[in-house]
Each structure stands twice: as C-alpha cells, then as structure tokens.
Scaffold this motif. Sequence first.
Motif, PDB file in Angstrom:
ATOM      1  N   ILE A 171       0.862  -1.180   0.000  1.00 14.48           N
ATOM      2  CA  ILE A 171       0.000   0.000   0.000  1.00 14.48           C
ATOM      3  C   ILE A 171       0.894   1.225   0.000  1.00 14.48           C
ATOM      4  CG2 ILE A 171      -1.744   1.300   1.275  1.00 14.48           C
ATOM      5  CD1 ILE A 171      -2.822  -1.380   2.291  1.00 14.48           C
ATOM      6  N   ALA A 172       0.675   2.111  -0.968  1.00 13.44           N
ATOM      7  CA  ALA A 172       1.529   3.292  -1.149  1.00 13.44           C
ATOM      8  C   ALA A 172       0.841   4.584  -0.698  1.00 13.44           C
ATOM      9  CB  ALA A 172       1.966   3.387  -2.614  1.00 13.44           C
ATOM     10  N   GLN A 173       1.470   5.686  -0.973  1.00  6.45           N
ATOM     11  CA  GLN A 173       1.092   7.012  -0.500  1.00  6.45           C
ATOM     12  C   GLN A 173      -0.362   7.425  -0.746  1.00  6.45           C
ATOM     13  OE1 GLN A 173       0.532  10.019  -2.426  1.00  6.45           O
ATOM     14  NE2 GLN A 173       0.180  11.166  -0.548  1.00  6.45           N
ATOM     15  N   PRO A 174      -1.013   7.041  -1.843  1.00  6.71           N
ATOM     16  CA  PRO A 174      -2.395   7.506  -2.032  1.00  6.71           C
ATOM     17  C   PRO A 174      -3.362   7.106  -0.919  1.00  6.71           C
ATOM     18  CG  PRO A 174      -1.520   6.721  -4.101  1.00  6.71           C
ATOM     19  CD  PRO A 174      -0.512   6.349  -3.042  1.00  6.71           C
ATOM     20  N   CYS A 175      -3.012   6.114  -0.113  1.00 11.13           N
ATOM     21  CA  CYS A 175      -3.887   5.688   0.983  1.00 11.13           C
ATOM     22  C   CYS A 175      -3.738   6.557   2.232  1.00 11.13           C
ATOM     23  CB  CYS A 175      -3.588   4.233   1.348  1.00 11.13           C
ATOM     24  SG  CYS A 175      -4.667   3.540   2.618  1.00 11.13           S
ATOM     25  N   VAL A 176      -2.648   7.283   2.336  1.00  8.18           N
ATOM     26  CA  VAL A 176      -2.398   8.069   3.539  1.00  8.18           C
ATOM     27  C   VAL A 176      -3.538   9.067   3.752  1.00  8.18           C
ATOM     28  CG1 VAL A 176      -0.844   9.713   4.678  1.00  8.18           C
ATOM     29  CG2 VAL A 176       0.102   7.787   3.375  1.00  8.18           C
ATOM     30  N   ILE A 233      -4.373  -7.031   6.257  1.00  8.26           N
ATOM     31  CA  ILE A 233      -4.252  -5.586   6.062  1.00  8.26           C
ATOM     32  C   ILE A 233      -4.535  -4.910   7.398  1.00  8.26           C
ATOM     33  CG2 ILE A 233      -5.030  -3.568   4.785  1.00  8.26           C
ATOM     34  CD1 ILE A 233      -5.850  -5.524   2.519  1.00  8.26           C
ATOM     35  N   TYR A 234      -3.493  -4.302   7.936  1.00  5.22           N
ATOM     36  CA  TYR A 234      -3.538  -3.706   9.271  1.00  5.22           C
ATOM     37  C   TYR A 234      -3.696  -2.200   9.174  1.00  5.22           C
ATOM     38  CZ  TYR A 234      -1.991  -8.213  11.053  1.00  5.22           C
ATOM     39  OH  TYR A 234      -1.910  -9.543  11.393  1.00  5.22           O
ATOM     40  N   GLU A 235      -4.329  -1.629  10.187  1.00  3.48           N
ATOM     41  CA  GLU A 235      -4.599  -0.198  10.199  1.00  3.48           C
ATOM     42  C   GLU A 235      -3.669   0.526  11.162  1.00  3.48           C
ATOM     43  OE1 GLU A 235      -8.292   2.895  10.990  1.00  3.48           O
ATOM     44  OE2 GLU A 235      -8.681   0.749  10.905  1.00  3.48           O
ATOM     45  N   GLY A 236      -2.913   1.471  10.598  1.00 10.19           N
ATOM     46  CA  GLY A 236      -2.104   2.364  11.409  1.00 10.19           C
ATOM     47  C   GLY A 236      -2.892   3.629  11.674  1.00 10.19           C
ATOM     48  N   GLU A 237      -2.237   4.616  12.225  1.00  4.12           N
ATOM     49  CA  GLU A 237      -2.925   5.865  12.547  1.00  4.12           C
ATOM     50  C   GLU A 237      -3.399   6.612  11.307  1.00  4.12           C
ATOM     51  OE1 GLU A 237      -2.365   9.314  15.881  1.00  4.12           O
ATOM     52  OE2 GLU A 237      -0.575   8.437  15.018  1.00  4.12           O
ATOM     53  N   ARG A 238      -2.562   6.633  10.241  1.00  2.73           N
ATOM     54  CA  ARG A 238      -2.895   7.412   9.046  1.00  2.73           C
ATOM     55  C   ARG A 238      -3.045   6.602   7.771  1.00  2.73           C
ATOM     56  NH1 ARG A 238       1.179  12.108   8.247  1.00  2.73           N
ATOM     57  NH2 ARG A 238      -0.349  12.625   6.653  1.00  2.73           N
ATOM     58  N   THR A 239      -2.648   5.349   7.782  1.00  3.49           N
ATOM     59  CA  THR A 239      -2.728   4.541   6.564  1.00  3.49           C
ATOM     60  C   THR A 239      -2.876   3.071   6.910  1.00  3.49           C
ATOM     61  OG1 THR A 239      -1.768   4.281   4.342  1.00  3.49           O
ATOM     62  CG2 THR A 239      -0.241   4.130   6.205  1.00  3.49           C
ATOM     63  N   PHE A 274       6.570  -1.604   9.274  1.00  2.00           N
ATOM     64  CA  PHE A 274       5.445  -1.445  10.195  1.00  2.00           C
ATOM     65  C   PHE A 274       5.346  -2.642  11.144  1.00  2.00           C
ATOM     66  CE2 PHE A 274       0.848  -1.737  11.264  1.00  2.00           C
ATOM     67  CZ  PHE A 274       0.673  -0.482  11.833  1.00  2.00           C
ATOM     68  N   PHE A 275       5.761  -3.796  10.675  1.00  2.00           N
ATOM     69  CA  PHE A 275       5.671  -5.025  11.471  1.00  2.00           C
ATOM     70  C   PHE A 275       6.998  -5.431  12.116  1.00  2.00           C
ATOM     71  CE2 PHE A 275       2.582  -5.008   8.058  1.00  2.00           C
ATOM     72  CZ  PHE A 275       1.409  -5.137   8.782  1.00  2.00           C
ATOM     73  N   SER A 276       8.110  -5.055  11.505  1.00  2.00           N
ATOM     74  CA  SER A 276       9.407  -5.547  11.979  1.00  2.00           C
ATOM     75  C   SER A 276      10.190  -4.578  12.849  1.00  2.00           C
ATOM     76  CB  SER A 276      10.280  -5.947  10.785  1.00  2.00           C
ATOM     77  OG  SER A 276      10.585  -4.805   9.992  1.00  2.00           O
ATOM     78  N   GLU A 277       9.818  -3.311  12.856  1.00  2.00           N
ATOM     79  CA  GLU A 277      10.540  -2.312  13.639  1.00  2.00           C
ATOM     80  C   GLU A 277       9.672  -1.803  14.792  1.00  2.00           C
ATOM     81  OE1 GLU A 277      12.007   0.736  11.029  1.00  2.00           O
ATOM     82  OE2 GLU A 277      13.027  -0.719   9.743  1.00  2.00           O
ATOM     83  N   VAL A 278      10.326  -1.264  15.800  1.00  2.00           N
ATOM     84  CA  VAL A 278       9.600  -0.665  16.916  1.00  2.00           C
ATOM     85  C   VAL A 278       9.060   0.683  16.447  1.00  2.00           C
ATOM     86  CG1 VAL A 278       9.744   0.200  19.278  1.00  2.00           C
ATOM     87  CG2 VAL A 278      11.060  -1.835  18.611  1.00  2.00           C
ATOM     88  N   LEU A 279       7.764   0.831  16.478  1.00  2.00           N
ATOM     89  CA  LEU A 279       7.123   2.076  16.044  1.00  2.00           C
ATOM     90  C   LEU A 279       7.102   3.080  17.189  1.00  2.00           C
ATOM     91  CD1 LEU A 279       4.070   0.487  14.212  1.00  2.00           C
ATOM     92  CD2 LEU A 279       6.143   1.394  13.162  1.00  2.00           C
ATOM     93  N   PRO A 280       7.040   4.359  16.862  1.00  2.00           N
ATOM     94  CA  PRO A 280       6.957   5.380  17.911  1.00  2.00           C
ATOM     95  C   PRO A 280       5.792   5.099  18.871  1.00  2.00           C
ATOM     96  CG  PRO A 280       7.284   6.409  15.769  1.00  2.00           C
ATOM     97  CD  PRO A 280       7.034   4.941  15.517  1.00  2.00           C
ATOM     98  N   GLY A 281       6.081   5.165  20.158  1.00  2.00           N
ATOM     99  CA  GLY A 281       5.065   4.939  21.171  1.00  2.00           C
ATOM    100  C   GLY A 281       4.841   3.475  21.514  1.00  2.00           C
ATOM    101  N   PRO A 329       7.900   6.013  10.343  1.00  5.80           N
ATOM    102  CA  PRO A 329       8.401   7.379  10.188  1.00  5.80           C
ATOM    103  C   PRO A 329       8.118   7.971   8.806  1.00  5.80           C
ATOM    104  CG  PRO A 329       9.993   6.096  11.403  1.00  5.80           C
ATOM    105  CD  PRO A 329       8.926   5.130  10.921  1.00  5.80           C
ATOM    106  N   LEU A 330       8.149   7.151   7.756  1.00  7.53           N
ATOM    107  CA  LEU A 330       7.865   7.659   6.412  1.00  7.53           C
ATOM    108  C   LEU A 330       6.462   8.251   6.344  1.00  7.53           C
ATOM    109  CD1 LEU A 330       8.521   7.910   3.329  1.00  7.53           C
ATOM    110  CD2 LEU A 330       7.518   5.636   3.089  1.00  7.53           C
ATOM    111  N   VAL A 331       5.478   7.515   6.812  1.00  3.42           N
ATOM    112  CA  VAL A 331       4.090   7.977   6.768  1.00  3.42           C
ATOM    113  C   VAL A 331       3.852   9.104   7.776  1.00  3.42           C
ATOM    114  CG1 VAL A 331       1.692   7.302   7.196  1.00  3.42           C
ATOM    115  CG2 VAL A 331       3.203   5.810   5.862  1.00  3.42           C
ATOM    116  N   ALA A 332       4.360   8.950   8.970  1.00  5.10           N
ATOM    117  CA  ALA A 332       4.160   9.973  10.009  1.00  5.10           C
ATOM    118  C   ALA A 332       4.755  11.315   9.599  1.00  5.10           C
ATOM    119  CB  ALA A 332       4.765   9.509  11.323  1.00  5.10           C
ATOM    120  N   GLY A 333       5.795  11.296   8.790  1.00  2.00           N
ATOM    121  CA  GLY A 333       6.450  12.524   8.365  1.00  2.00           C
ATOM    122  C   GLY A 333       5.802  13.223   7.183  1.00  2.00           C
TER     123      GLY A 333
END
Length: 115
Positions: A5-10, A26-32, A75-82, A104-108
């Motif tokens: 899933i790329a940038q148009p979903c943000v 398909i998992y839901e993050g804060e913005r995408t 999103f699955f393999s790294e420690v996300l902020p918070g 960080p890519l999406v959050a930024g």
Amino acid sequence: MTYVIAQPCVDVKDRACVQECPVDCIYEGERTLYIHPDECVDCGACEPVCPVEAIFYEDDLPDHWAPYLADNAAFFSEVLPGREEPLGSPGGAARLGTVDADTPLVAGLPVQVQA
C-alpha cells in the motif's frame, strides 16, 4: 512477493481492501493501512477495490513509491513510535485493531486533505 500500500492511501483509509482480504492481513495504522508481507497470500483481491489505486503488486510498484515496499514491512518488523516492541505477526488485523502509530515515512508526510 507481496502487495504493497503506497502514499495515495495516507489519510484516506477507505478499508474496502480490508473487507475483501480473505486472510485478514491488512492492518490499520494511525494514518494509513499496511499489508503484512508474511501473511499476504498474493491473491490480489485487495487491489481492484482500492478507490485511490494505492495497492500494487510488489513487482509493479511505481519507482516513485518504491520506499513503501520496505515501509510496509517496517510497520511489522521495527519498533514504532510509542510502542515497546515490533508488532511481528499478530495473526490477523481484526484481532489487533487499529495501531495508534505509523512508520516514520508515513508519520512525516504532510496531512493529505481530501477533495
């Protein structure tokens, strides 16, 4: 191989793809939304229902969105902020619910205003 899933979903998160996914990967993050690369079975059911054309098969990902391949996996393999540890493979998005974090890519990215 997997779908990405790329940038148009943000800031859109339509979720039509979530309803079509037969394996709940398909998992839901804060913005995408993010596709779990190890849980995806490459069925392609998600791609045609995306209203913003944000889902691509890994080999078909446009060059300008290439960073989203690693980003979906991160999103699955790294420690996300918070968070204190990586999500890993939770075994289904519905069971986990929304994750109040993004990579960080999406959050930024600047907030995408919908027309």
